[in-house]
Design a protein around this motif. Structure first.
Motif, mmCIF file in Angstrom:
data_model
loop_
_atom_site.group_PDB
_atom_site.id
_atom_site.type_symbol
_atom_site.label_atom_id
_atom_site.label_comp_id
_atom_site.label_asym_id
_atom_site.label_seq_id
_atom_site.Cartn_x
_atom_site.Cartn_y
_atom_site.Cartn_z
ATOM 1 N N LEU A 188 1.962 9.195 -5.579
ATOM 2 C CA LEU A 188 2.471 10.521 -5.274
ATOM 3 C C LEU A 188 3.551 10.927 -6.292
ATOM 4 C CD1 LEU A 188 2.670 10.486 -1.364
ATOM 5 C CD2 LEU A 188 1.082 11.761 -2.789
ATOM 6 N N ALA A 189 4.374 9.988 -6.664
ATOM 7 C CA ALA A 189 5.421 10.302 -7.621
ATOM 8 C C ALA A 189 4.799 10.574 -8.971
ATOM 9 C CB ALA A 189 6.412 9.130 -7.716
ATOM 10 N N ALA A 190 3.751 9.959 -9.325
ATOM 11 C CA ALA A 190 3.108 10.163 -10.610
ATOM 12 C C ALA A 190 2.400 11.519 -10.618
ATOM 13 C CB ALA A 190 2.110 9.052 -10.891
ATOM 14 N N ALA A 238 0.850 -1.202 0.000
ATOM 15 C CA ALA A 238 0.000 0.000 0.000
ATOM 16 C C ALA A 238 0.883 1.248 0.000
ATOM 17 C CB ALA A 238 -0.916 -0.013 1.218
ATOM 18 N N GLN A 239 1.985 1.191 0.766
ATOM 19 C CA GLN A 239 2.909 2.325 0.812
ATOM 20 C C GLN A 239 3.574 2.506 -0.543
ATOM 21 O OE1 GLN A 239 5.926 2.077 3.810
ATOM 22 N NE2 GLN A 239 6.733 4.122 3.336
ATOM 23 N N ARG A 240 3.992 1.394 -1.204
ATOM 24 C CA ARG A 240 4.621 1.487 -2.505
ATOM 25 C C ARG A 240 3.630 2.087 -3.520
ATOM 26 N NH1 ARG A 240 4.483 -0.948 -7.034
ATOM 27 N NH2 ARG A 240 3.179 -2.598 -6.322
ATOM 28 N N ILE A 241 2.403 1.627 -3.443
ATOM 29 C CA ILE A 241 1.395 2.162 -4.378
ATOM 30 C C ILE A 241 1.167 3.641 -4.117
ATOM 31 C CG2 ILE A 241 -1.056 2.048 -4.988
ATOM 32 C CD1 ILE A 241 -0.855 -1.005 -4.598
ATOM 33 N N GLU A 242 1.113 3.982 -2.821
ATOM 34 C CA GLU A 242 0.905 5.396 -2.447
ATOM 35 C C GLU A 242 2.083 6.236 -2.929
ATOM 36 O OE1 GLU A 242 -0.831 8.792 -1.047
ATOM 37 O OE2 GLU A 242 -1.721 6.848 -1.427
ATOM 38 N N GLU A 243 3.319 5.701 -2.771
ATOM 39 C CA GLU A 243 4.497 6.430 -3.214
ATOM 40 C C GLU A 243 4.495 6.602 -4.730
ATOM 41 O OE1 GLU A 243 7.788 4.198 -1.570
ATOM 42 O OE2 GLU A 243 7.519 5.045 0.430
ATOM 43 N N GLU A 244 4.101 5.522 -5.445
ATOM 44 C CA GLU A 244 4.040 5.616 -6.914
ATOM 45 C C GLU A 244 2.970 6.634 -7.309
ATOM 46 O OE1 GLU A 244 3.384 1.714 -8.512
ATOM 47 O OE2 GLU A 244 5.405 1.033 -8.043
#
Length: 157
Positions: free
Chosen positions: A154-156, A146-152
């Motif tokens: 946010l990065a997107a 979930a954190q990786r998806i959230e980071e992606e």
């Protein structure tokens, strides 16, 4: 007449001697018969005494035999009572040993059941720990994902 008187006197004397001899012979025969009778009585008394002695000896032997038989019967009864007491004590000992053996078996069965229950509890705790670790790992991976998806995301942006 004198001669007749002398012959008569001689005859009387001879008759008196004959009678005296007959009396001596009669008294001797009486004495012989009395002696024979006394000997017969003595032999009969000896025979009766011997018979009494034999009867007494037989009575004594019978009394001794009965006493020996009674002593043997008493000894046999004593031995039988001792044997019965020994058998009773042995039966009690065996019964107590059987009770103790059954109690030991029950104790061992209870100990085995407790050991099995503790092993089952240990295995269940281990399974629960493995399941909790698996659950925690899954939650950690889900949080990381979930954190990786959230980071992606946010990065997107």
């Amino acid at each position: 007449e004198e001669r007749l008187a002398a012959e008569k006197a001689e005859q009387d004397r001879l008759e008196a001697e004959r009678l005296a001899a007959a009396e001596v012979a009669r008294e001797a025969e009486i004495a012989r018969l009395q002696l024979a009778q006394e000997q017969l009585i003595a032999r009969e008394n000896e025979r009766q005494q011997a018979q009494k002695d034999m009867i007494e000896a037989n009575r004594q032997a019978l009394a001794e035999k009965r006493a020996a038989e009674e002593a043997q019967r008493i000894e046999e009864e004593r031995l039988a009572a001792e044997k019965a007491e020994q058998d009773r004590l042995e039966a009690e000992r065996l019964a107590a040993a059987e009770v103790a053996r059954e109690a030991e078996i029950a104790r061992l069965q209870l100990a085995q059941e407790q050991l099995i229950a503790r092993e089952n509890e240990r295995q269940q705790a281990q399974k629960d720990m493995i399941e909790a670790n698996r659950q925690a790992l899954a939650e950690k991976r889900a949080a990381e994902e979930a954190q990786r998806i959230e980071e992606e995301r946010l990065a997107a942006e």
